[in-house]
Write a protein that holds these residues in place. Structure first.
Motif, PDB file in Angstrom:
ATOM      1  N   VAL A 101       0.873  -1.277   0.484  1.00  0.00           N
ATOM      2  CA  VAL A 101      -0.141   0.341   0.053  1.00  0.00           C
ATOM      3  C   VAL A 101       1.270   1.408  -0.124  1.00  0.00           C
ATOM      4  O   VAL A 101       0.660   2.107  -0.666  1.00  0.00           O
ATOM      5  CB  VAL A 101      -0.674  -0.163   1.284  1.00  0.00           C
ATOM      6  CG1 VAL A 101      -1.742   1.457   1.455  1.00  0.00           C
ATOM      7  CG2 VAL A 101      -1.307  -1.208   1.316  1.00  0.00           C
ATOM      8  N   LEU A 102       1.940   0.728   0.831  1.00  0.00           N
ATOM      9  CA  LEU A 102       3.078   2.127   1.039  1.00  0.00           C
ATOM     10  C   LEU A 102       3.803   2.363  -0.520  1.00  0.00           C
ATOM     11  O   LEU A 102       3.601   3.774  -0.815  1.00  0.00           O
ATOM     12  CB  LEU A 102       3.495   2.284   1.590  1.00  0.00           C
ATOM     13  CG  LEU A 102       3.593   2.318   3.295  1.00  0.00           C
ATOM     14  CD1 LEU A 102       4.341   1.716   4.429  1.00  0.00           C
ATOM     15  CD2 LEU A 102       3.140   3.683   3.952  1.00  0.00           C
ATOM     16  N   ARG A 103       3.557   1.719  -1.467  1.00  0.00           N
ATOM     17  CA  ARG A 103       4.037   1.689  -2.742  1.00  0.00           C
ATOM     18  C   ARG A 103       3.012   1.871  -2.942  1.00  0.00           C
ATOM     19  O   ARG A 103       3.987   2.861  -4.093  1.00  0.00           O
ATOM     20  CB  ARG A 103       4.973   0.572  -3.455  1.00  0.00           C
ATOM     21  CG  ARG A 103       6.322  -0.291  -2.649  1.00  0.00           C
ATOM     22  CD  ARG A 103       7.026  -1.271  -3.120  1.00  0.00           C
ATOM     23  NE  ARG A 103       7.816  -2.051  -2.552  1.00  0.00           N
ATOM     24  CZ  ARG A 103       8.368  -2.808  -1.900  1.00  0.00           C
ATOM     25  NH1 ARG A 103       6.811  -4.238  -1.502  1.00  0.00           N
ATOM     26  NH2 ARG A 103       8.848  -3.548  -0.723  1.00  0.00           N
ATOM     27  N   ALA A 104       2.001   1.973  -3.628  1.00  0.00           N
ATOM     28  CA  ALA A 104       0.259   1.856  -4.480  1.00  0.00           C
ATOM     29  C   ALA A 104       0.809   3.772  -4.398  1.00  0.00           C
ATOM     30  O   ALA A 104       0.585   4.556  -5.028  1.00  0.00           O
ATOM     31  CB  ALA A 104      -0.255   1.842  -3.842  1.00  0.00           C
ATOM     32  N   GLN A 105       1.041   4.556  -2.825  1.00  0.00           N
ATOM     33  CA  GLN A 105       0.769   5.687  -2.394  1.00  0.00           C
ATOM     34  C   GLN A 105       1.992   6.436  -3.524  1.00  0.00           C
ATOM     35  O   GLN A 105       1.541   7.235  -3.610  1.00  0.00           O
ATOM     36  CB  GLN A 105       1.510   5.783  -0.671  1.00  0.00           C
ATOM     37  CG  GLN A 105      -0.319   5.258  -0.394  1.00  0.00           C
ATOM     38  CD  GLN A 105      -0.130   5.921   1.528  1.00  0.00           C
ATOM     39  OE1 GLN A 105       1.098   5.407   1.574  1.00  0.00           O
ATOM     40  NE2 GLN A 105      -1.033   6.251   2.102  1.00  0.00           N
ATOM     41  N   GLN A 106       2.913   5.583  -3.040  1.00  0.00           N
ATOM     42  CA  GLN A 106       4.460   6.437  -3.893  1.00  0.00           C
ATOM     43  C   GLN A 106       4.103   6.589  -5.377  1.00  0.00           C
ATOM     44  O   GLN A 106       4.118   7.362  -5.976  1.00  0.00           O
ATOM     45  CB  GLN A 106       5.277   5.469  -3.775  1.00  0.00           C
ATOM     46  CG  GLN A 106       6.018   5.475  -2.198  1.00  0.00           C
ATOM     47  CD  GLN A 106       7.456   4.935  -1.963  1.00  0.00           C
ATOM     48  OE1 GLN A 106       7.402   3.839  -2.936  1.00  0.00           O
ATOM     49  NE2 GLN A 106       8.044   4.770  -0.765  1.00  0.00           N
ATOM     50  N   ALA A 107       3.812   5.074  -5.878  1.00  0.00           N
ATOM     51  CA  ALA A 107       3.061   5.123  -7.395  1.00  0.00           C
ATOM     52  C   ALA A 107       2.184   6.990  -7.575  1.00  0.00           C
ATOM     53  O   ALA A 107       2.241   6.867  -8.668  1.00  0.00           O
ATOM     54  CB  ALA A 107       2.535   3.952  -7.665  1.00  0.00           C
ATOM     55  N   LEU A 108       0.899   6.675  -7.022  1.00  0.00           N
ATOM     56  CA  LEU A 108       0.026   7.895  -6.717  1.00  0.00           C
ATOM     57  C   LEU A 108       1.708   8.916  -6.760  1.00  0.00           C
ATOM     58  O   LEU A 108       0.662   9.789  -8.174  1.00  0.00           O
ATOM     59  CB  LEU A 108      -0.961   7.728  -5.448  1.00  0.00           C
ATOM     60  CG  LEU A 108      -1.841   8.902  -6.212  1.00  0.00           C
ATOM     61  CD1 LEU A 108      -3.036   8.877  -7.329  1.00  0.00           C
ATOM     62  CD2 LEU A 108      -3.074   8.609  -4.841  1.00  0.00           C
ATOM     63  N   TRP A 109       1.713   8.704  -6.007  1.00  0.00           N
ATOM     64  CA  TRP A 109       2.199  10.610  -6.269  1.00  0.00           C
ATOM     65  C   TRP A 109       3.175  11.149  -7.260  1.00  0.00           C
ATOM     66  O   TRP A 109       3.079  12.161  -7.608  1.00  0.00           O
ATOM     67  CB  TRP A 109       3.651  10.071  -4.277  1.00  0.00           C
ATOM     68  CG  TRP A 109       4.244  12.164  -5.090  1.00  0.00           C
ATOM     69  CD1 TRP A 109       3.842  13.117  -4.455  1.00  0.00           C
ATOM     70  CD2 TRP A 109       5.696  11.769  -5.071  1.00  0.00           C
ATOM     71  NE1 TRP A 109       5.167  13.817  -4.772  1.00  0.00           N
ATOM     72  CE2 TRP A 109       5.727  13.144  -5.142  1.00  0.00           C
ATOM     73  CE3 TRP A 109       6.607  11.143  -5.612  1.00  0.00           C
ATOM     74  CZ2 TRP A 109       7.148  13.879  -5.397  1.00  0.00           C
ATOM     75  CZ3 TRP A 109       7.591  11.525  -5.853  1.00  0.00           C
ATOM     76  CH2 TRP A 109       8.367  12.698  -6.113  1.00  0.00           C
ATOM     77  N   ALA A 110       3.704   9.769  -7.891  1.00  0.00           N
ATOM     78  CA  ALA A 110       4.670  10.058  -9.281  1.00  0.00           C
ATOM     79  C   ALA A 110       3.657   9.891 -10.307  1.00  0.00           C
ATOM     80  O   ALA A 110       4.313  10.834 -11.727  1.00  0.00           O
ATOM     81  CB  ALA A 110       5.199   9.270  -9.099  1.00  0.00           C
ATOM     82  N   ILE A 111       3.024   9.287 -10.227  1.00  0.00           N
ATOM     83  CA  ILE A 111       1.614   9.666 -11.548  1.00  0.00           C
ATOM     84  C   ILE A 111       1.573  11.436 -10.858  1.00  0.00           C
ATOM     85  O   ILE A 111       0.807  11.687 -12.476  1.00  0.00           O
ATOM     86  CB  ILE A 111       0.586   8.476 -11.567  1.00  0.00           C
ATOM     87  CG1 ILE A 111       0.892   7.765 -11.394  1.00  0.00           C
ATOM     88  CG2 ILE A 111      -0.574   9.620 -12.316  1.00  0.00           C
ATOM     89  CD1 ILE A 111      -0.295   6.344 -11.180  1.00  0.00           C
ATOM     90  N   GLU A 112       0.859  11.790 -10.278  1.00  0.00           N
ATOM     91  CA  GLU A 112       0.630  13.136  -9.986  1.00  0.00           C
ATOM     92  C   GLU A 112       1.939  14.232 -10.280  1.00  0.00           C
ATOM     93  O   GLU A 112       1.445  15.038 -11.351  1.00  0.00           O
ATOM     94  CB  GLU A 112       0.124  13.748  -8.449  1.00  0.00           C
ATOM     95  CG  GLU A 112      -1.414  12.911  -8.098  1.00  0.00           C
ATOM     96  CD  GLU A 112      -1.769  12.983  -6.916  1.00  0.00           C
ATOM     97  OE1 GLU A 112      -2.817  14.038  -6.738  1.00  0.00           O
ATOM     98  OE2 GLU A 112      -0.993  12.474  -5.895  1.00  0.00           O
ATOM     99  N   SER A 113       2.468  13.682  -9.857  1.00  0.00           N
ATOM    100  CA  SER A 113       3.904  14.353 -10.380  1.00  0.00           C
ATOM    101  C   SER A 113       4.108  14.502 -11.847  1.00  0.00           C
ATOM    102  O   SER A 113       4.061  15.346 -12.233  1.00  0.00           O
ATOM    103  CB  SER A 113       5.561  13.960  -9.279  1.00  0.00           C
ATOM    104  OG  SER A 113       5.266  14.293  -8.751  1.00  0.00           O
TER     105      SER A 113
END
Length: 269
Positions: A101-113
């Motif tokens: 889940v933490l990696r998914a949060q990082q992935a979401l942040w990367a998509i937004e960035s």
């Protein structure tokens, strides 16, 4: 002669918080060992039966009642070493879920960035060649971080057939499929797969996941990312609650392990 330390079914029910019928049902399912029979034919339980039922309640809160029943029934057939390893595996599984889940949060942040970065470049009305150069540079960076279908499946804790199913459903697309049908996933696909895995783990069906992923790809408004962010935070909260249930069962699980057969010594050469 009667054993004054023996517990009746009603005693076990009162001490464990289960009903008399539930105690009998859980005994039948192997969650607790079979009770001995007193001289008058009534069931006679020991304190470890109460501790086992309490341990089962904690395990059920951590992994669900079906998995908890299977685990408890299996513990009684194991040595202390084997049973301790099985319980440790539950802790490891919860930790892995949290990490994903933490990696998914990082992935979401990367998509937004990434979306914000490209939007900034386009808004500056940069020369066409500069935009192409930036895209090429970004693509090269992503190309340095690719996975095969086997590697990605292992990283997510799913089967390769699951990734192929997600591909058919339009949730995750590999960067390329070679003539031998070998798939490679670039950084963008890996990020999407992590979010899909987290959403599926949270109980979302394929249509709902597809809607969310599509909204992330378009990023026309903040609803998509905000919705995913909320889902991921809720999932972390649920994993934390399950971890607390497992910890709460710790003392009772230790008592169950203490009642088991010690680890067998290796046979002499």
């Amino acid at each position: 002669m009667t054993d004054d330390s023996a517990l009746r079914t009603v005693d076990v029910a009162r001490e464990s918080g289960y009903s008399v019928q539930q105690v009998r049902d859980l005994e039948r399912l192997g969650v607790i060992p079979a009770a001995t029979r007193s001289s008058n034919g009534y069931r006679a339980y020991a304190p470890v039966h109460v501790q086992a039922l309490r341990a089962y309640r904690g395990l059920a809160g951590a992994v669900g009642p079906v998995a908890a029943r299977q685990l408890m029934a299996d513990l009684w057939t194991r040595t202390v070493t084997e049973a301790a390893a099985a319980i440790n595996a539950v802790h490891v599984g919860l930790a892995r879920e949290r990490d994903e889940v933490l990696r998914a949060q990082q992935a979401l942040w990367a998509i937004e960035s990434e979306a914000a970065h490209h939007g900034a470049i386009e808004s500056e009305a940069a020369p066409h060649g500069a935009v192409e150069a930036e895209a090429a540079h970004h693509g090269a960076a992503e190309g340095a971080d690719t996975m095969t279908i086997t590697e990605l499946a292992a990283a997510l804790g799913v089967r390769t057939s699951t990734l192929r199913f997600w591909e058919r459903e339009g949730l995750v697309a590999p960067e390329r499929v070679t003539s031998l049908r070998a798939r490679r996933y670039d950084a963008s696909a890996i990020r999407a797969a992590r979010i899909v895995a987290a959403l599926r783990g949270s109980g979302y069906g394929i249509p709902a996941v597809r809607d969310i992923i599509d909204s992330l790809h378009s990023l026309q408004d903040g609803c998509g990312p905000e919705r995913v962010r909320h889902i991921l935070v809720e999932r972390l909260d649920r994993i934390a609650a399950r971890s607390v249930e497992l910890l709460r069962a710790g003392a009772d699980l230790a008592a169950v392990l203490d009642s088991l057969t010690p680890a067998r010594a290796p046979a002499p050469a």
